[in-house]
Design an enzyme around this catalytic site. Sequence first.
Site, short mmCIF file in Angstrom:
data_model
loop_
_atom_site.label_atom_id
_atom_site.label_comp_id
_atom_site.label_asym_id
_atom_site.label_seq_id
_atom_site.Cartn_x
_atom_site.Cartn_y
_atom_site.Cartn_z
N GLU A 181 -15.60 -41.24 32.94
CA GLU A 181 -14.35 -42.34 32.68
C GLU A 181 -16.12 -42.91 32.01
O GLU A 181 -17.03 -43.90 32.12
CB GLU A 181 -14.38 -43.07 34.14
CG GLU A 181 -13.11 -42.46 34.77
CD GLU A 181 -12.96 -43.88 35.64
OE1 GLU A 181 -13.35 -44.46 35.48
OE2 GLU A 181 -12.01 -43.17 36.60
N GLU A 238 -13.03 -40.86 42.39
CA GLU A 238 -14.42 -41.83 43.10
C GLU A 238 -15.22 -41.76 44.24
O GLU A 238 -15.10 -42.16 44.67
CB GLU A 238 -14.31 -43.34 42.28
CG GLU A 238 -14.21 -43.05 40.56
CD GLU A 238 -14.38 -44.61 39.68
OE1 GLU A 238 -14.78 -44.41 39.15
OE2 GLU A 238 -14.17 -45.58 41.13
#
Length: 1783
Positions: A160, A90
């Site tokens: 995710e 991320e």
Amino acid sequence: MWRRVDMIMSALLFFSLARSVLANVSYDYRAIKIDDKRRILLSGGIHYPRSTPEMWPDLIQKAKDSALDVIETYVFWNGHEPSPGKIENEYGPVEWEIKAPGRAYSHWAAQMAENTKAGVPWIMCKQDYDAPDNVIDTCNGFYCEGFVPKGKDKPKMWTEMWSGWYTQWGGPYVYRPAEDDAFAVARFFQNGGAFMNYYMFHGGTNFGNTAGRFVVTSYDYDSPIDEYGMPREPKYTHLTNLHKAIKKCETALVATDAKVTKLGDNQEAHEYSPSPQTCAAFLANYDPNFQVKVTYNGLPYDLPPWSISILPDCKTEVYNTAKVSVPGFQPKMTPVIHSFPWESYFDGVPTAENGAKFSEKGLHEQLSVTWDKSDYLCATLDANDLKNGDPTLTVMSAGHVLSVFINGEYQGNAYGSLDTPQLTFRQKVKMTAGVNKISLLSSTVGLANVGVHFERYEQGVLGPVTLEVVKEGKRDMSQWQWSYQVGLNGENTSLYTEAGSSAAKWGAVASKRPLTWYKTTFNAPEGNDPLALDMGSMGKGIMWINGQSIGRHWPANLAKGKCSQCHYAGQYSETKCLSDCDNPSQRWYHVPRSWLKPTGNLLVVFEEWGVSANVWYDYRAIKINDQRRILLSGGIHYPRSTPEMWPDLIQKARDAALDVIETYVFWNGHEPSPGKIENEYGPVEWEIGAPGKAYSHWAAQMAENTKAGVPWIMCKQDNDAPANVIDTCNGFYCEGFYPQGKDKPKMWTEMWSGWYTKWGGPYVYRPAQDVAFAVARFIQNGGAFMNYYMNAFGGLFQFHGGTNFGNTAGRFVVTSYDYDSAIDEYGIPREPKYTHLKNLHKAIKQCEPALVASDAKVTKLGDNQEAHVYWPNPQTCAAFLANYDPQWQVQVTYDGMPYDLPPWSISILPDCRTEVYNTAKVWAKSYHPKMTPVINSFSWESYFDGVPTADNGAKFTEKGLREQLGVTWDNSDYLCAILDAHDLKHGDPTLTVMSAGHVLSVFVNGQLQGHAYGSLETPQFTFSQKVKMTKGVNRISLLSSTVGLANVGVRFEKYNQGVLGPVTLDGVKEGKRDMSWWNWSYKTYFNAPEGNDPLALDMGSMGKGMMWINGQSIGRHWPANLGKGKCEQCHYAGMFTETKCLSDCDKPSQKWYHVPRSWLKPTGNLLVVFEEWGGSTNVSYDYRAIKINGQRRILLSGSIHYPRSTPEMWPDLIQKAKDSSLDVIESYVFWNGHEPSPGKIENEYGPVEWELGASGKPYAHWAAQMAENTHAGVPWIMCKQDYDVPDNVIDTCNAMYCEGFYPKGKDKPRMWTESWTGGAAAWGGRYIGRPAQDHAFAAARFIQNGGSFLNYYMFHGGTNFGNTAGRFVATSYDCDSPIDEYGMPREPKYTHLTNLHKAIKMCEPALVATDAKVTKLGDNQEVTVTYDGLSYDLPPLSISILPDCRTEVYNTAKVSAQSLDPKMTPVINSFSWESYFDGVPTGDHGANFTAKGLREQLSVTWDNSDYLWYITEYVSLSSFVTVILAADDLKNGDPTLTVMSAGHVLSVFVNGQLQGNAYGSTETQQLTFSQKVKMTAGVNRVSFLSATVGLANVGIHFENYNQGVLGPVTLEGVKEGKRDLSQSTWSYKIGMSGESLGLYTAAGSSAAKWGAVSEKQPLTWYKVKLGAVSEKQPLTWYKTTFNAPEGNDPLALDMGSMGKGIMWINGQSIGRHWPANLARGKCEQCPYAGMFTGTECLSNCDQPSQRWYHVPRSWLKPTGNLLVVFEEWGGDPKGISLVKRTV
């Protein structure tokens, strides 16, 4: 997502679907392509370090089972690289913040990945602003339907999908509804998604110190597979079904783009239709509030709010995201080890001189010192020169947790949170003049793992650190010389390892001490269930198992936030759906089973804080650590249970959502003399006035002076409450109570949810609905604390009442302290009360945030209805809707919505909208505990204590009568006063004794004269009656006994007891002598029963006395004191009092007495019982019923004949009869088992007497008188005595129906001694079954017509073992009885009759008290009650029972019980047989004697033979004659042999060869054999084997009935035409050779020579393999051995392949078998209605009359059981199997 810096994903790892070969992986805009084939890929995150290797296979399998294709996992750099790597998960948000350098890094990282040539696509997640061309940018989030990758050739991937959220320390549990998870995933795929990964699919555990900053040890994540590896339902299955639905659409999804069509304002269809044959559609409703019906392709579809329906064929809905078809399961955390034996070790508080590693000026950032090797860093310095008072210490820290010590003493702590890790400690601290040592222990709870340069985030004490109120006013110590210690002493010495632990010196446990290590060892629990540590009692620290760190614990950090019901619909965020507010953020900590050894596991816990709480209050609630709490409490008094029971009781209270345990501190157990503080003093104070008031204020001040740091309360202090205590309410209802003081909370310290039982009183119960109503009403009216508890005359209701062991019970209170509590006396939850109240508690807890934050707004909803609404803010609301009407249900409207409120009930709405609970709606199932005998009888010895006299046993003599307690001091219940009286005036004098209580037994000259006793309300009583005396000196002994001491009332300690007089004797000169003590005892020894079920003594047969186990007193028993009162059905609605709901009237006030298992040794337990009265029962009768102790009873009985089952079966059979609400067991006394010769008393003699005429009548009268002369003390009966009844007996009915029977005598009750449940099976007969409806109809009709005693013949029929069956009666004596031959309930008959019995018992008080009024209701309807205008549906031939003349509780034709058909399942399919041929005897070989003519069989055998074909003791007779034929005798062929026999079975042999058989039947026992036989010229030997199948047992002189071959015996077709052989000389042999040899025993079988067969010939022994014994040879014995099958199911032999004979197991005869005799006749379906005669309802036609033969398990050894079968006719033993009977 928040993650530790050293947990970084380097790449997404694809695990191709169960493939072990290389695949080509690429992609296009539509999907990932595997071997050039587009795929919709479903993935789940499972991080391998967060579970153990032993868990991985199961986790992966569960992912596969859920139709996932891919496992996503992190590659944790700290586990695989020597130093931190540079690839960041991320990274996009970081790149956006740092601009150009960040962009360069992301491009470098992409190129580095590309250069690995891994051959798979690379991805970057959350790369929202810049995505290198050579990677696929992906989405992470709660929803990703709108995400589009940067690049037309890249597929839409969701790496995710946040299935839940992490839990943070101090935060609640975050969950995400399964419906919303499914909606988000389906919406993503309908919008063109190609890959989706759940973060997490299994979250697991952050073992050790791996958790992120302020993230708890659990990483459960509300994932589909929970932390422990168990599917979370309904989420797991609901998502599995979603995956399967998506897979059905895959072909369409990957082949084309969607066509989107609007179906409404917030509805649309996404259709994928690449070809006419392939189509998939998603129908979406985005409206979060309303369900809609849409039309798609001409078809209607219902779409719930916020949902998507999936149609894999564009037509059929196979799935909707909001329609959850699977139930939710709530995991239970059940203790397997309730407590551990701990040792402790104090780590010590570091100081500059002791423990510091280095010193330096100024304060250091923590991680730069510890390098994360430990969570702990201690900074210490010395301070002195205080000016005045305790100074204020202020410490500012960058986080995370700080504990402050001064001079080694703990001062307090402070801690941050995830949002604000920084903290400030500021408070006054205890210091002394001179040098003071300050120690600041700073601890981290995880490292930051997100944010720009998070590796630089600071932690620990950075200052300033100041001290105020010293000489200079404020002293800044930040730059002073500080000494540092990294880590704890115990960490540095590895106390958590075997080696380190063994080296340390451990001591006793010191509770609540900070900086303490605890260690224990334990064995691994059995089973495979996941394990966890319940750390709810601890503060903060770390745990290790066998040296491996489980992780951090911090239960003292309670979850803060707003937890309320969460609707799935609408946008989800991590703050939407929360639970477990005000509870520890994590209480349970996963212990992997793979970390455990079988024994000796080392558990070490470091406790940083120790546990303490600040407790105070305001007007609204008790406050714990300044937080208002609604507290629910339960009374559990420790002396009333055993220490071994405490952990389980406390756990059950926890499970019921209680917060507090209330207990008494019993002064007699803890003080050398009585104290002065009194419970419920208010009523006493009111009575004694000013002195009482002064005492209450003194007591309040004394409590205050203890400085306990908690509020003090006084209950029932209605008139005067000291200001420094909280006055509270005790009662059945407390909603209207208010404390005296505006700042005091409303507390209910004794919620009387039942009542004590008193000797002579019935059991008092309070319906669960009313208890719940009272509690809910109290809480809705502002109540803040409620405790289940009751106090009256020493009787306390508690959440668990327990037992008044020894003599601790209050005055006239029974030994049981059960009180209808939620957990019963034995520690078992009482249902439905326990679960109903548990659900109430949970509902109240859901309302807690609203209840403690505001006052209620009360709104009228009707005449007797109102709403109490707590609405402190727009987000928090709770409402209670109440209906106070005790009779009528109403519908009320609240906030525009309708609610149905039953009478006397309250509905709870935690969100002011959704009803989660109503006090009158009980969903929990009712359970009635069973008291099952485990030891049916004891081997007793007795000791007579003797009646004391003045010269034998007296302790002292004194003039006058003494008050009892002044003499005994409660050291015994007993005091005996003795005197001598003489000089009688006339007759037996009248003795009058007046006593202050409680019980008196009067003896004169050692003989009991009688008893008298008082009651709780009136303990005083008078004994007055004539007594037996003689001339001269008469010794009078008065045994006075107490049953408990008074414990309530003004100066109750001064209440008198015992004989205080006057004592008068009319007719003698008076004299008084006062003396002491006498006793009567019984004793025995027994072994502890197996198992963990609670135990009790059934004392129902005793009178009054006391009991001890191994020297510990169980308490008093007094079963002879029956419960008096009116017991009737009790409706929950309306005000409850202790006289409203009663049960067990006219039964012992207490029958069962708790025996704690912890009091028992494995063997040799000593049980001693003192019996004061002697146990006896008076049985008499009148015209209406049998009377027991003067009370009329409707008695229901069942026949269980003890020889027809085994002793091991008796306890269970009797228990099943008890469970069926039977009162009596009827059994035959079999004369052949108990008398040396036949007796003369006959069952069912009436028909015989009628046939005999005048000679029969004297016998009946003689028999009646003989019975009377036994003085048995019970009535005698004669059944079927229809024509002549002696006056001194009751004549009774035996039949299928007895409603019209009346006894001969107005004073005799109507008794049905044999209600025939079915019929006995006969050889050659069909099975006779009687429908349950008809049997119930017959029984109910008998009772409705005034019947008072009914006995089922049979209730359990059993087995005619050996040769005990009657003539032509099968071995099975099942009789279609409610309990079958094997001891199993026959359903639905058993339960249907059980329900009938219960219904009759409900009617008993009315039935025995009056005669019936009969009213015609139609041509064929009549009832014994008035219907009051109500209508009832009566099926044909049925009776409805209305115990209250209104409510039908039972109808004989309405069968609610399920029909269960037993299965006979082979457990041994075949045996390995050996055989032995018995041989056909001849006249010169084996005969016992020779005689002219034919002899009657029984006169020869006397039924003594154990022939197998006679079954055990039944006898067969072989008779022989030699026939000499000339050649011309046979010129016309084989002659015809004709044999006439009186019965029962005949086998004919000529020259050793079987010619044929003949046999009779139950209707015609005589038989004729007539057929051609094979003979030869010369000598022919003819042998007849005559066999009996049971003896006659009914009829006039049945003992004279003939059996056997009586002739004539003729031979036709010989030279003279017919030859009569009857008067020839015959030879006789009794029995078979095998019987004489005892072949059926182990010894006889072993002694026989089993040999191989060369040819068939008589008198040859042979041993054959199975193949060789298949020729069905007659007169053959078979033997085998086998091991007992496992389990407890009943067993039987399947003999269907055999002919006729006998069977033995280990030498015991099972009985005759005769499968070759098939049931003849017509079998057809049988309706229950119509008169049953036994000739209808037949089954088993053309099948063996009996195929299966019961093998009692108790006859078996574990191994080597000997099975012997004698086969008379010939059969195939290969077909014999051993079967088990199951339902």
